[in-house]
Enzyme design. Structure first.
Site: not given
Ligand code: HSE
Length: 411
Positions: A124, A127, A200
């Site tokens: 979970e 993403v 993602k």
């Molecule tokens: N580096 C990622 C972001 C962290 O800034 O969304 C969370 O996946």
């Protein structure tokens, strides 16, 4: 039942913190007599840490400990995370991960191994950080055929864009701040070049459309080439620029998936999503559009999603979650060059009138954009709908110097 954490970075230490802070409530929800964190794997030393006694540098201390039934993987990266997760599943331990690279590259394979061993492999937190999205797609929206999923999936780039647009902060300063706040990946290129969003959208597309979509099948552009002029043209058009990951299903069983900066209309539910927040729009045939919004990065929001999965594993030791995630199929993802949309174009020219005439001649019915203080040596316009293949052909014969080319969305 005991728990181990592999990787005591921002998310791993957040998981330990939430497990401790909400211990009694979590045990009660898990329906287990006890649920204790007993091991933490990390190669670094953490002198004085409240969990100091739990640390090990040897993965075998977790693998061979039969009291550990759930392993949390928050190491990030593909190796050794993949090797460790595979070994844990083969040894009869359920695994919870926040590692999007792992799920995007090995999701199908690890779900299969989990299935063969009647265990859970849950992700979970991979993403949207703390936003519930994997469970809603696989459970709450299960009655729908999902036609499209699109979202602001990276907190760091959204934070950087917000700071640049609203505070005039430089890209470097905004990135530094994002890193200090623990949002950015270890290697920030994964954020700013779009790879994190790509991983993602692979996970979301695989879940929504049923077959594994790999990162190398997804056209990916980041935000490093965006200029403040592009931002102002977007405002003149009536919207904002966001880094969008999106995937669409077509009637012939194929899908498209891509990550690009995009013009988003000001009235869109995605337009007002600022700072580190993420939002994911799911378009289902029964529900219509539904948007999930919240903190997409950060220690405790991400830990919140990880611990929810831990509770789920503890509660369902005899039941396995089925995500309907099948193997990849050849030619499933159509080329980004064949997807139609209007494009915003910024042309650099010392003779703007001549450039405009050439743009009209080659691109057809274009809509001019301008703003107060726009440089005299460029023109901005929106093209009619066309594929990128058509765009590239027209741009080549027009002889125009294209400064920016950004996709325009209908949401
Ligand atoms: N580096 C990622 C972001 C962290 O800034 O969304 C969370 O996946």
């Amino acid at each position: 039942m005991n728990i181990a954490i592999m990787g005591y970075g921002v998310v791993g230490s957040g998981v330990a913190e939430v497990l401790k802070k909400n211990h009694d409530h979590i045990v009660q929800k898990s329906m287990q007599p006890s649920l204790e964190l007993t091991r933490i794997l990390d190669l670094r030393d953490f002198p004085g840490d409240e969990n100091e006694k739990l640390f090990t540098k040897d993965f075998n201390d977790i693998l061979n400990d039969e009291t550990i039934g759930i392993v949390v993987e928050t190491m990030g990266g593909l190796h050794p995370a993949y090797d460790f997760v595979l070994a844990c599943l083969q040894a009869g331990k359920s695994v919870v991960t926040s590692n999007k690279e792992l799920v995007a590259e090995k999701g199908y394979e690890l779900l299969k191994v989990a299935e063969e061993n009647n265990l859970n492999f849950l992700f979970e937190a991979s993403v949207g950080g703390g936003i519930p999205i994997i469970r809603p797609i696989s459970q709450c929206l299960a009655a729908n055929e999902i036609d499209e999923i699109a979202g602001i999936l990276n907190g760091t780039t959204n934070f950087i864009l917000t700071k640049m647009i609203h505070e005039g902060m430089s890209f470097d300063d905004a990135l530094k701040l994002a890193q200090q706040l623990g949002y950015a990946e270890r290697n920030p290129a994964a954020d700013v070049e779009g790879m994190d969003t790509c991983r993602k959208i692979c996970i979301l597309a695989s879940l929504c459309f049923g077959n594994h979509v790999y990162p190398n099948e997804v056209y990916t552009e980041g935000i490093t080439k965006l200029t403040l002029a592009d931002v102002k043209y977007a405002q003149a058009w009536g919207g904002v620029i966001k880094l969008i990951g999106r995937a669409t299903r077509y009637g012939d069983g194929k899908i498209s998936a891509m990550v690009t900066p995009a013009f988003i209309q000001a009235h869109s539910q995605l337009a007002g999503v600022d700072d580190v927040f993420n939002a994911i729009l799911v378009r289902g045939d029964a529900i219509g559009d539904v948007v999930f919004y919240g903190r997409g990065a950060g220690k405790l929001p991400t830990a919140s999603a990880v611990v929810a999965d831990v509770i789920d594993c503890a509660k369902h030791t005899q039941r396995r979650k089925n995500f309907g995630w099948e193997n990849c199929i050849p030619n499933y993802v159509v080329s980004y060059r064949d997807i139609k949309c209007p494009f915003f174009v910024r042309v650099v020219s010392c003779d703007p009138a001549k450039a405009w005439a050439a743009a009209e001649k080659h691109f057809g019915e274009i809509k001019r954009l301008t703003y107060d203080g726009a440089p005299q040596d460029e023109i901005g316009f929106i093209t009619p709908m066309m594929t990128q293949r058509e765009f590239d052909e027209k741009a080549a014969v027009s002889g125009l110097t294209i400064g920016s080319m950004i996709r325009v969305t209908d949401y």
